[in-house]
Design a protein around this motif. Structure first.
Motif, PDB file in Angstrom:
ATOM      1  N   ASN A 224       0.811  -1.212   0.000  1.00 57.58           N
ATOM      2  CA  ASN A 224       0.000   0.000   0.000  1.00 57.58           C
ATOM      3  C   ASN A 224       0.849   1.269   0.000  1.00 57.58           C
ATOM      4  OD1 ASN A 224      -2.527   1.403   0.194  1.00 57.58           O
ATOM      5  ND2 ASN A 224      -2.066   1.806   2.344  1.00 57.58           N
ATOM      6  N   LEU A 225       2.090   1.175   0.497  1.00 57.87           N
ATOM      7  CA  LEU A 225       2.909   2.375   0.670  1.00 57.87           C
ATOM      8  C   LEU A 225       3.968   2.554  -0.414  1.00 57.87           C
ATOM      9  CD1 LEU A 225       3.457   2.318   4.544  1.00 57.87           C
ATOM     10  CD2 LEU A 225       1.802   3.651   3.237  1.00 57.87           C
ATOM     11  N   THR A 311       0.549  -4.987 -12.759  1.00 63.48           N
ATOM     12  CA  THR A 311      -0.150  -3.955 -13.521  1.00 63.48           C
ATOM     13  C   THR A 311       0.717  -2.707 -13.540  1.00 63.48           C
ATOM     14  OG1 THR A 311      -2.112  -2.538 -13.659  1.00 63.48           O
ATOM     15  CG2 THR A 311      -1.413  -3.194 -11.456  1.00 63.48           C
ATOM     16  N   GLN A 312       0.708  -2.008 -14.662  1.00 61.75           N
ATOM     17  CA  GLN A 312       1.446  -0.747 -14.746  1.00 61.75           C
ATOM     18  C   GLN A 312       0.593   0.440 -14.321  1.00 61.75           C
ATOM     19  OE1 GLN A 312       3.133  -0.248 -18.673  1.00 61.75           O
ATOM     20  NE2 GLN A 312       4.977  -1.369 -18.106  1.00 61.75           N
ATOM     21  N   ASP A 313      -0.696   0.208 -14.152  1.00 62.60           N
ATOM     22  CA  ASP A 313      -1.627   1.306 -13.891  1.00 62.60           C
ATOM     23  C   ASP A 313      -1.704   1.600 -12.394  1.00 62.60           C
ATOM     24  OD1 ASP A 313      -3.360   3.300 -14.419  1.00 62.60           O
ATOM     25  OD2 ASP A 313      -4.929   2.055 -15.313  1.00 62.60           O
ATOM     26  N   VAL A 314      -0.607   2.130 -11.856  1.00 62.28           N
ATOM     27  CA  VAL A 314      -0.533   2.468 -10.434  1.00 62.28           C
ATOM     28  C   VAL A 314       0.043   3.872 -10.286  1.00 62.28           C
ATOM     29  CG1 VAL A 314      -0.248   0.077  -9.668  1.00 62.28           C
ATOM     30  CG2 VAL A 314       1.766   1.450 -10.208  1.00 62.28           C
ATOM     31  N   SER A 315      -0.264   4.505  -9.167  1.00 64.41           N
ATOM     32  CA  SER A 315       0.298   5.828  -8.877  1.00 64.41           C
ATOM     33  C   SER A 315       0.254   6.058  -7.374  1.00 64.41           C
ATOM     34  CB  SER A 315      -0.486   6.930  -9.603  1.00 64.41           C
ATOM     35  OG  SER A 315      -1.828   6.964  -9.139  1.00 64.41           O
ATOM     36  N   LEU A 316       1.035   7.038  -6.914  1.00 60.74           N
ATOM     37  CA  LEU A 316       0.988   7.456  -5.515  1.00 60.74           C
ATOM     38  C   LEU A 316       0.082   8.670  -5.397  1.00 60.74           C
ATOM     39  CD1 LEU A 316       4.748   7.179  -4.433  1.00 60.74           C
ATOM     40  CD2 LEU A 316       2.881   5.633  -3.821  1.00 60.74           C
ATOM     41  N   GLN A 317      -0.840   8.605  -4.441  1.00 58.34           N
ATOM     42  CA  GLN A 317      -1.756   9.722  -4.227  1.00 58.34           C
ATOM     43  C   GLN A 317      -1.893  10.001  -2.738  1.00 58.34           C
ATOM     44  OE1 GLN A 317      -5.489   9.642  -6.217  1.00 58.34           O
ATOM     45  NE2 GLN A 317      -4.561   9.715  -8.244  1.00 58.34           N
ATOM     46  N   GLN A 318      -2.187  11.255  -2.430  1.00 60.69           N
ATOM     47  CA  GLN A 318      -2.400  11.639  -1.035  1.00 60.69           C
ATOM     48  C   GLN A 318      -3.663  10.957  -0.521  1.00 60.69           C
ATOM     49  OE1 GLN A 318      -0.091  14.136  -0.331  1.00 60.69           O
ATOM     50  NE2 GLN A 318      -0.411  14.227   1.860  1.00 60.69           N
ATOM     51  N   GLU A 319      -3.534  10.246   0.600  1.00 62.82           N
ATOM     52  CA  GLU A 319      -4.718   9.589   1.143  1.00 62.82           C
ATOM     53  C   GLU A 319      -5.657  10.622   1.759  1.00 62.82           C
ATOM     54  OE1 GLU A 319      -3.908   6.879   4.322  1.00 62.82           O
ATOM     55  OE2 GLU A 319      -2.597   8.276   5.362  1.00 62.82           O
ATOM     56  N   LYS A 320      -6.916  10.287   1.777  1.00 65.99           N
ATOM     57  CA  LYS A 320      -7.920  11.196   2.335  1.00 65.99           C
ATOM     58  C   LYS A 320      -8.099  10.898   3.821  1.00 65.99           C
ATOM     59  CE  LYS A 320     -10.576  11.985  -1.900  1.00 65.99           C
ATOM     60  NZ  LYS A 320      -9.586  11.393  -2.808  1.00 65.99           N
ATOM     61  N   ALA A 335      -1.816  12.965   6.501  1.00 66.24           N
ATOM     62  CA  ALA A 335      -2.111  12.280   5.239  1.00 66.24           C
ATOM     63  C   ALA A 335      -0.811  11.783   4.604  1.00 66.24           C
ATOM     64  CB  ALA A 335      -2.838  13.218   4.289  1.00 66.24           C
ATOM     65  N   ARG A 336      -0.798  10.514   4.211  1.00 64.00           N
ATOM     66  CA  ARG A 336       0.380   9.921   3.588  1.00 64.00           C
ATOM     67  C   ARG A 336       0.152   9.768   2.086  1.00 64.00           C
ATOM     68  NH1 ARG A 336       0.463   4.285   6.467  1.00 64.00           N
ATOM     69  NH2 ARG A 336      -1.656   4.446   5.616  1.00 64.00           N
ATOM     70  N   THR A 407       8.256   6.094  -2.701  1.00 67.15           N
ATOM     71  CA  THR A 407       7.386   6.569  -1.627  1.00 67.15           C
ATOM     72  C   THR A 407       7.643   8.066  -1.514  1.00 67.15           C
ATOM     73  OG1 THR A 407       8.949   6.425   0.220  1.00 67.15           O
ATOM     74  CG2 THR A 407       7.792   4.390  -0.381  1.00 67.15           C
ATOM     75  N   GLU A 408       6.931   8.706  -0.609  1.00 66.15           N
ATOM     76  CA  GLU A 408       7.181  10.143  -0.449  1.00 66.15           C
ATOM     77  C   GLU A 408       8.582  10.407   0.096  1.00 66.15           C
ATOM     78  OE1 GLU A 408       4.674  11.936   2.610  1.00 66.15           O
ATOM     79  OE2 GLU A 408       4.087   9.921   3.240  1.00 66.15           O
ATOM     80  N   HIS A 409       9.220   9.379   0.684  1.00 69.13           N
ATOM     81  CA  HIS A 409      10.550   9.552   1.267  1.00 69.13           C
ATOM     82  C   HIS A 409      11.663   8.938   0.421  1.00 69.13           C
ATOM     83  CE1 HIS A 409       8.438  10.928   4.792  1.00 69.13           C
ATOM     84  NE2 HIS A 409       7.816   9.771   4.913  1.00 69.13           N
ATOM     85  N   ASP A 410      11.320   8.067  -0.530  1.00 67.70           N
ATOM     86  CA  ASP A 410      12.337   7.326  -1.291  1.00 67.70           C
ATOM     87  C   ASP A 410      12.475   7.872  -2.702  1.00 67.70           C
ATOM     88  OD1 ASP A 410      12.667   5.741   0.882  1.00 67.70           O
ATOM     89  OD2 ASP A 410      11.552   4.023   0.110  1.00 67.70           O
ATOM     90  N   ALA A 411      13.592   8.566  -2.943  1.00 65.45           N
ATOM     91  CA  ALA A 411      13.883   9.054  -4.292  1.00 65.45           C
ATOM     92  C   ALA A 411      14.269   7.876  -5.183  1.00 65.45           C
ATOM     93  CB  ALA A 411      15.017  10.075  -4.233  1.00 65.45           C
TER      94      ALA A 411
END
Length: 471
Positions: A224-225, A311-320, A335-336, A407-411
């Motif tokens: 999930n992350l 699947t290639q159809d994935v992205s990172l989004q801000q959780e609500k 929010a992560r 992730t938001e922390h991993d370049a």
């Protein structure tokens, strides 16, 4: 006392040792006779000296999570004589790195390499597992984030020590009367029982669901992350693998490592007059280009590829995060960035063009007349894909995950940046295919000269500008 190492005596001794070093350097590497500039030769000496200075002796206990124990336990005390990737930032041994370190050092001092390999093999447990990261003792642990301290005994790492063993074998076979190489034979004889156990551990613990397929264990489970769950055990941490880890995965780089390792095991066994037929058979099966094509060739990508639930159809989004009206925001979770999967995964080739797909070429598993080699050489030279004036990119510019954060922390780490160890393997492979009879000799020869020049110039330029040799 007479002849103290001070003043002119110290100066004379330093000049004597410097002259000895320079003479041995030229005898070993022959850079002057090959026409390299004095600036390049000076840089080469600095690179070798830096690697020698990176050798260290460590002692302590690893923290290990075994499948047989509920909690992590301290491993028995052990010692390790090894090079390190960086004395300031990574002052410890890494199994994946050490084979590459010893490829260089074995040319300078084969005995040092024999001792280092022996130390690594001595850290093996009774099952044949070696912790991939050697964090020995409290001081070493103080330099490592807590989540990376515990080593898990089902997790492997590329067995690059076989590259160094291959170099030692070739040295001895070419010069059996050379005093520097003669200790290799008794060394291999002492090493062989544990070497068999180590190989067998890989060949039983890292197998895939299909016969003669292989799968890295230890992928990130919290999908999930992560945009794409990491595979730290492969050495290519965030390189795109199947988006949803599963037992159905097949990893082409590990397949090639096993093909290489089985061939070197056969060479060692033959040299020692030990039974070698099983290793030779394994090597023949895993090197069979038809099997490799069946398990890993993607017609869509026209390249070798991993296989898995993807699947290639994935992205990172801000959780609500729902905050009731009138409630203070700081009392609720931050929010992560979380992964959003827009299309369900299915069993298919991963189709990520980059280092992983090059491994049948990098480890010289492909036959020189394989039509697949033509596709690989073409993709390598394509500046819209892997080629740059500085070396080969780790991931094609056309890939959806090119230079994307995990992730938001991993370049991005293995998603575009240029790595010297894989570029070295590429230059070595081009040299091999340049000299092997086949329809792609001329193309391999041209790429060999171009890539080799680009890498040398880039690494030297970065050293001059920054004072560092980057990996």
């Amino acid at each position: 006392r007479p002849d103290q190492l001070v003043g002119s005596i110290m100066t004379q001794e330093l000049e004597k040792r410097k002259a000895e070093f320079n003479a041995k350097f030229e005898r070993t590497f022959g850079l002057e006779s090959k026409g390299y500039s004095q600036a390049n030769i000076k840089f080469g000496k600095a690179a070798l000296s830096n690697m020698l200075g990176g050798m260290g002796y460590f002692h302590g206990q690893s923290v290990v999570q075994s499948v047989y124990n509920e909690y992590p336990l301290l491993y028995p005390e052990g010692a390790l004589f090894t090079a390190v990737p960086s004395r300031s930032f990574f002052p410890r041994g890494f199994l994946w790195d050490e084979g590459f370190h010893q490829l260089l050092l074995s040319k300078w001092d084969p005995q040092m390499t024999r001792e280092s390999i022996a130390h690594w093999i001595d850290l093996m447990n009774m099952e044949g597992w070696i912790p991939r990261e050697q964090i020995l003792g409290d001081e070493a642990r103080s330099k490592v984030p807590a989540e990376f301290v515990v080593q898990r005994n089902e997790n492997a790492n590329p067995p690059t020590l076989f590259l160094a063993l291959q170099e030692l074998i070739e040295q001895f076979s070419a010069n059996p009367d050379n005093a520097a190489f003669q200790p290799t034979l008794p060394f291999l004889r002492r090493l062989f029982p544990r070497l068999k156990t180590w190989f067998e551990w890989y060949n039983t613990s890292q197998t895939g669901s299909l016969p003669n397929s292989y799968r890295w264990r230890g992928r990130d489970k919290d999908t999930n992350l992560f945009l794409n769950p990491k595979t730290l055990t492969s050495g290519l941490d965030d390189y795109p693998r199947a988006s949803h880890p599963s037992a159905d995965e097949r990893h082409v780089d590990l397949h090639c490592w096993m093909a290489l390792s089985s061939g070197i095991m056969a060479s060692v066994a033959r040299l020692l007059d030990e039974p070698h037929q099983d290793y030779e058979l394994t090597h023949q099966v895993l090197s069979d280009n038809n099997l490799l094509n069946k398990l890993h060739w993607s017609e869509h990508l026209r390249a070798f590829s991993d296989f898995g639930n993807h699947t290639q159809d994935v992205s990172l989004q801000q959780e609500k995060v729902y905050v009731p009206p009138g409630q203070p925001r700081h009392q609720f979770p931050v929010a992560r960035l979380v992964r959003l999967v827009r299309r369900a995964p299915k069993l298919q080739y991963v189709n990520a063009l980059g280092y992983v797909g090059l491994f049948p070429f990098l480890l010289q598993i492909l036959r020189p007349d394989s039509p697949k080699l033509e596709h690989i050489l073409r993709d390598m030279r394509d500046s819209d894909k892997l080629w740059t004036p500085y070396g080969l990119r780790s991931l094609s510019r056309t890939d959806p995950l090119y230079m994307k954060r995990n992730t938001e922390h991993d370049a991005p780490y293995w998603r575009g940046p240029i790595w010297i160890n894989v570029n070295y393997l590429a230059v070595r492979a081009l040299h091999h295919y340049r000299d092997a009879d086949g329809p792609y000799q001329e193309k391999a020869a041209t790429l060999y000269e171009e890539l080799r020049t680009n890498i040398i110039n880039n690494v030297h330029r970065q050293y001059v500008e920054t004072g560092y040799i980057w990996n």
